[in-house]
Design a protein around this motif. Sequence first.
Motif, short mmCIF file in Angstrom:
data_model
loop_
_atom_site.label_atom_id
_atom_site.label_comp_id
_atom_site.label_asym_id
_atom_site.label_seq_id
_atom_site.Cartn_x
_atom_site.Cartn_y
_atom_site.Cartn_z
N LYS A 21 0.84 -1.21 0.00
CA LYS A 21 0.00 0.00 0.00
C LYS A 21 0.87 1.27 0.00
O LYS A 21 0.66 2.17 -0.80
N THR A 72 4.04 1.52 -0.72
CA THR A 72 4.87 1.56 -1.92
C THR A 72 4.06 2.10 -3.10
O THR A 72 4.50 3.00 -3.83
N GLU A 101 9.15 -1.64 8.15
CA GLU A 101 9.48 -3.06 8.07
C GLU A 101 10.97 -3.27 8.33
O GLU A 101 11.79 -2.38 8.09
N1 LIG Z 1 4.79 -6.15 -6.51
C1 LIG Z 1 5.72 -6.33 -5.58
N2 LIG Z 1 6.77 -7.14 -5.80
C2 LIG Z 1 7.73 -7.33 -4.88
N3 LIG Z 1 7.74 -6.75 -3.69
C3 LIG Z 1 6.73 -5.90 -3.40
C4 LIG Z 1 5.66 -5.67 -4.34
N4 LIG Z 1 4.79 -4.79 -3.76
C5 LIG Z 1 5.30 -4.50 -2.55
N5 LIG Z 1 6.45 -5.16 -2.34
C6 LIG Z 1 7.30 -5.11 -1.12
O1 LIG Z 1 6.50 -5.53 -0.03
C7 LIG Z 1 6.90 -4.84 1.15
C8 LIG Z 1 5.69 -4.22 1.81
O2 LIG Z 1 5.27 -3.08 1.09
P1 LIG Z 1 4.56 -1.85 1.81
O3 LIG Z 1 5.35 -1.42 2.99
O4 LIG Z 1 4.27 -0.85 0.76
O5 LIG Z 1 3.23 -2.56 2.29
P2 LIG Z 1 1.97 -1.96 3.10
O6 LIG Z 1 0.77 -2.56 2.49
O7 LIG Z 1 2.04 -0.48 3.15
O8 LIG Z 1 2.24 -2.59 4.50
P3 LIG Z 1 1.68 -2.26 5.96
O9 LIG Z 1 0.24 -1.90 5.86
O10 LIG Z 1 1.90 -3.55 6.67
O11 LIG Z 1 2.55 -1.18 6.52
C9 LIG Z 1 7.97 -3.84 0.73
O12 LIG Z 1 9.23 -4.40 1.01
C10 LIG Z 1 7.76 -3.70 -0.77
O13 LIG Z 1 8.96 -3.37 -1.44
#
Ligand SMILES: Nc1ncnc2c1ncn2[C@@H]1O[C@H](COP(=O)(O)OP(=O)(O)OP(=O)(O)O)[C@@H](O)[C@H]1O
Length: 497
Positions: A34, A36, A420
């Motif tokens: 999300k 990212t 993370e």
């Molecule tokens: N399509 C993808 N391919 C590979 N890695 C990915 C992909 N999308 C996200 N990631 C990786 O997954 C991890 C989690 O991404 P991110 O922090 O944006 O998630 P989030 O949904 O915001 O998490 P949270 O709500 O738990 O904080 C990061 O290390 C990111 O680089």
Amino acid sequence: MPLKPIVLVGEQKRVLFLQVTEPIQIKGVAGSGKTTVALYRAKHLLDTQSNLFQDSKVAIFTYNKTLVKYINSITPFISGGYRLDSEIIVPRKPIGMNVFVTSFHKWAFAFIKENGNNLYGRTIMGNNQISWIERSRLKFSASDASILKKSADFFSEEISWIKGKALITKEEYFDAKRVGRGTNDRVTRTDKETIWKIYLDYNAAIKASNFVDFDDYALLCLEIIDNTADMLKPFTHIIVDEAQDLSKAQISVISKIVSENTKSISIIADAAQRIYKSGFTWGEVGINVRGGRTVEFKTNYRNTIPIAKAAMSLLSNETETDEFTEIKPARRDGQKPIIGRFDDEEDQFSYLLLELNALKNNEQLYSTVILHRNHVGISKIIDFLDENNFDHQELQKTDDIDFENDSIKVCTLSSVKGLEFENVFLVDLNDNVIPYPPGFSDIDDEYHISTERRLLYTSMTRARERLYLLSFGNPSRYLSEIDTELVENIDSGDLIF
Ligand SMILES: Nc1ncnc2c1ncn2[C@@H]1O[C@H](COP(=O)(O)OP(=O)(O)OP(=O)(O)O)[C@@H](O)[C@H]1O
């Protein structure tokens, strides 16, 4: 390493191309990309919505400042723009982007100051705020209302909720329903009478001394905005990360500072990670994100499968799961999370030391965080790291943070959301630490127990590779809610020196 350009897939990529003239919502499980994708959308908006004469003004709002630091640290890595017809990230501008990243409170402080009211040194918080509330509670203690037996923490939470909802009159308070409080909302009309009196007294007292609390920030902003005719909207596009933890008042402010022409608000939220008891619906704040305006991410890219499964097993103890997204772990296998139940604190820290040394010897110490439920615990961890000569940084207090070096990060559970790490240690997971004892309004306060469970779930899902849940004495009830088959259990008997 997370600090890399990644290939957005499926729904993730679709988000970039959603309408920019209406609000959108990205719902998704922990680690589904999300934040990212929010950054890529920010980049995309800058690239496509700016014109020769003016850059789009893009802002990312979030709840806490540690996430601001994290976002700033990964932003330079969002190095290119996406094209609809290609998976390749094509750089259009030099690396880095001109996005304004802020916590709500930081922005509000500056906005209120610009409008002639400097809040510097005038915000009461923490124990100081609790003392103010306690003074108001004591003024009514001659009454026999049973609600008065509740702690100042209870009243503090209720006052925060009233302000967060921007409730102005007693009638509004009486009519307002607490979303998510479930069957256990035993606050009666008579109780509300008493709470309202304490609320008014507390408010008048702090105002008379020229103080405000953090919940007043949004209310002060709303007052300024509502009294300024033709206010120039400071942003063309706003992205709100961790929106599940902002209050109705804060979201209302955000919706009033974005351009009328675009109404471009991208809301990112995960109900399973809600850790503040703020609760509101989008309808209440006049934002429509129904139907095609909501995109759901189900795939967890962050955690190894064993970590994701253990975290899900804890979450399965929740009863109100309607808003949760089903989780699909995408990452490879790894080591099972470790649950340590030690006889005493010394054994817990001996184990922690053994593991930190092992990680160091294996060159796996980079990106390690140690988490605690409360601030007193943070000081204890810092002392432990000093005694054992480990380099460390306290996330809440340090500005310039390298998230991927060997210096061990230390943080509270609430401030780690959104971040993370390779290795995550949670210490003192004892029943008198989590669920946080002063937060109980009743001995069986389901709402508090559930909020603290989500806090633990959120913290567990910060770990990419290794997760350690350590306790001593009487372990937290949550440890036994995690399916024992999914973890490795150790205790004092397993310590080998
Ligand atoms: N399509 C993808 N391919 C590979 N890695 C990915 C992909 N999308 C996200 N990631 C990786 O997954 C991890 C989690 O991404 P991110 O922090 O944006 O998630 P989030 O949904 O915001 O998490 P949270 O709500 O738990 O904080 C990061 O290390 C990111 O680089």
